[in-house]
Enzyme design. Structure first.
Site, PDB file in Angstrom:
ATOM      1  N   GLY A  14       0.768  -1.245   0.000  1.00 34.11           N
ATOM      2  CA  GLY A  14       0.000   0.000   0.000  1.00 34.11           C
ATOM      3  C   GLY A  14       0.795   1.289   0.000  1.00 34.11           C
ATOM      4  N   TYR A 147      10.611 -13.863 -11.792  1.00 33.93           N
ATOM      5  CA  TYR A 147       9.453 -12.977 -11.524  1.00 33.93           C
ATOM      6  C   TYR A 147       8.268 -13.392 -12.394  1.00 33.93           C
ATOM      7  CZ  TYR A 147       6.995  -8.377 -11.700  1.00 33.93           C
ATOM      8  OH  TYR A 147       6.069  -7.349 -11.676  1.00 33.93           O
ATOM      9  N   THR A 175       1.353  -2.418 -17.907  1.00 35.74           N
ATOM     10  CA  THR A 175       2.617  -2.256 -18.610  1.00 35.74           C
ATOM     11  C   THR A 175       3.573  -1.531 -17.664  1.00 35.74           C
ATOM     12  OG1 THR A 175       3.617  -1.425 -20.638  1.00 35.74           O
ATOM     13  CG2 THR A 175       1.907  -0.051 -19.634  1.00 35.74           C
ATOM     14  N   ASN A 176       4.714  -1.028 -18.150  1.00 34.14           N
ATOM     15  CA  ASN A 176       5.675  -0.353 -17.271  1.00 34.14           C
ATOM     16  C   ASN A 176       5.042   0.875 -16.628  1.00 34.14           C
ATOM     17  OD1 ASN A 176       7.204  -2.070 -19.081  1.00 34.14           O
ATOM     18  ND2 ASN A 176       9.022  -1.080 -18.205  1.00 34.14           N
ATOM     19  N   ARG A 219       8.983   0.469 -25.254  1.00 34.21           N
ATOM     20  CA  ARG A 219       8.157   0.251 -24.081  1.00 34.21           C
ATOM     21  C   ARG A 219       6.890   1.101 -24.157  1.00 34.21           C
ATOM     22  NH1 ARG A 219      11.343  -3.156 -23.865  1.00 34.21           N
ATOM     23  NH2 ARG A 219      12.698  -3.901 -22.169  1.00 34.21           N
ATOM     24  N   ASP A 281      20.056  -4.931 -22.903  1.00 35.27           N
ATOM     25  CA  ASP A 281      18.853  -4.230 -23.365  1.00 35.27           C
ATOM     26  C   ASP A 281      17.581  -4.848 -22.799  1.00 35.27           C
ATOM     27  OD1 ASP A 281      19.679  -3.202 -26.795  1.00 35.27           O
ATOM     28  OD2 ASP A 281      19.781  -2.141 -24.877  1.00 35.27           O
TER      29      ASP A 281
END
Ligand code: NAP
Ligand code: GFB
Length: 325
Positions: A14, A147, A175-176, A219, A281
């Protein structure tokens, strides 16, 4: 709409990047789809409240809070380089945290859990754009398989809990993410907070800004405050246990080089930028479709990237002393 006389919503993780964004939106947003509702009590748990990798501590937290709903964000989190270094920890700790939270949610009769996956868990070899049907259709990228497998298992657990007990446990696939209260550590963070901190130090010292990799990877970035609204919407309105991608459109995909251009402009950095091509990368791209979200929540407006980045830079500069770095 959460119909209970009073819903108690526990947000694990949180105080992190996403958790603090949800707290901000609940406190400040005037749009009733996303802002606080009278029948809701929001509780934001940190690892000080309970180490969720510990089964007993997790059950004790649920005994104290008795949540009716859970947004499950808590996880061992990090950027490309942290993932490459600690594959076993990312796998084991996240498996433990996720199993403990879902077990406790079932034990305490939680009505709905929304857990958090990531677009980086999709197969490395895939067609584009990626969509929700592709999670398990091939191995993840080698840089973060620990992960990725832990996160994929949340989807499997959600299906099993639903099939055996009828639990309404679902998940979202952001997404990111970037925004205030991120982790700005120089090594273990994600690209935007990491480069933001590096740019700050380069500007202070008059040295070059050194960026890892070639800058070519692509990205999609979502501002944490936008994601927070989508999490709250998912909790209140999304009724499927099938994961849903929460991302900006494919058209918003940008390269790491583009990030550097925007970031140096936002920071007022006029020094030299150097590329350290000895550094990895990672995934070249993980282009995700947000078609399902756009159909279910038409017209949702994402904050323009430059505006979100400027707000993040401003927060970092104003909170430099206390920011995680
Ligand atoms: P974050 O800022 O690092 O927050 C992670 C939170 O998890 C922290 O509040 C941390 O609490 C808590 N936590 C970690 N280990 C714990 C444990 N053993 N027991 C209890 N709490 C624990 O990361 P975030 O970006 O907000 O991540 C939130 C979720 O989004 C995660 O599930 C992550 O996988 C997912 N996600 C993130 C991104 C991204 O780009 N950031 C992208 C896709 C998905 P303390 O601070 O008290 O340690
Ligand atoms: O955000 P990031 O670390 O993670 O971005 P991923 C990595 C990309 O940014 C690579 C470049 O192309 C790096 O070469 N980069 C350039 C940098 N300079 C830096 C820097 O100073 N720090 C960092 N971190 N990158 C992660 C997954 O992949 O995505 C995680 O590994 C997580 O599991 C996260 O899901 C959302 O986007 O590559």
């Amino acid at each position: 709409m959460l119909a209970n006389p009073e819903s108690v919503i526990l947000v694990t993780g949180g105080t992190g990047l996403v958790g603090s964004a949800i707290k901000h939106v609940i406190k400040t947003c005037q749009d009733p789809r996303f802002g606080a509702l009278p029948n809701e009590k929001w509780v934001y748990a940190t690892s000080k409240d309970a180490d969720l990798s510990d089964r007993t501590a997790t059950l004790a937290l649920f005994e104290r809070i008795h949540p009716t709903h859970v947004i499950h964000l808590a996880a061992m989190v990090g950027g490309l380089f942290r993932n490459m270094k600690y594959q076993s920890d990312f796998l084991r700790l996240n498996l433990l945290i996720n199993d403990n939270v879902l077990h406790a949610a079932h034990t305490y009769g939680v009505k709905k859990v929304v857990s958090c996956l990531s677009t980086c868990i999709f197969p490395d070899k895939t067609t584009y754009p990626i969509d929700e049907t592709m999670i398990h259709s091939g191995p993840p990228h080698d840089s973060n398989y620990g992960y990725a497998y832990a996160k994929r298992l949340i989807d499997v657990q959600n299906r099993a809990y639903n099939q055996q007990y009828g639990c309404q446990f679902t998940s979202v696939i952001p997404t990111n993410i970037f925004g205030p209260n991120d982790n700005f550590d120089l090594e273990d963070s994600h690209v935007i907070p990491g480069l933001l901190h590096k740019c700050y130090l380069a500007k202070q010292s008059g040295q070059d800004l050194i960026v890892s990799g070639t800058g070519l990877p692509l990205r999609q970035f979502i501002y944490s405050h936008d994601l927070a609204k989508l999490f709250i919407w998912t909790l209140r309105e999304y009724d499927s246990i099938v994961p849903i991608i929460l991302s900006v459109p494919e058209s918003a995909e940008i390269s790491i080089r583009d990030i550097v251009t925007h970031l140096t402009k936002s920071m007022g950095f006029t020094g030299n930028v150097r590329w350290d091509k000895t550094k990895a990368d990672g995934q070249y791209r993980k282009t995700a479709s947000n078609k399902k979200l756009a159909e279910l929540l038409p017209g949702f407006e994402f904050t323009p990237f430059e505006e979100a980045l400027d707000a993040t830079v401003k927060w970092f500069l104003e909170n430099y002393e206390t920011a995680r770095k």
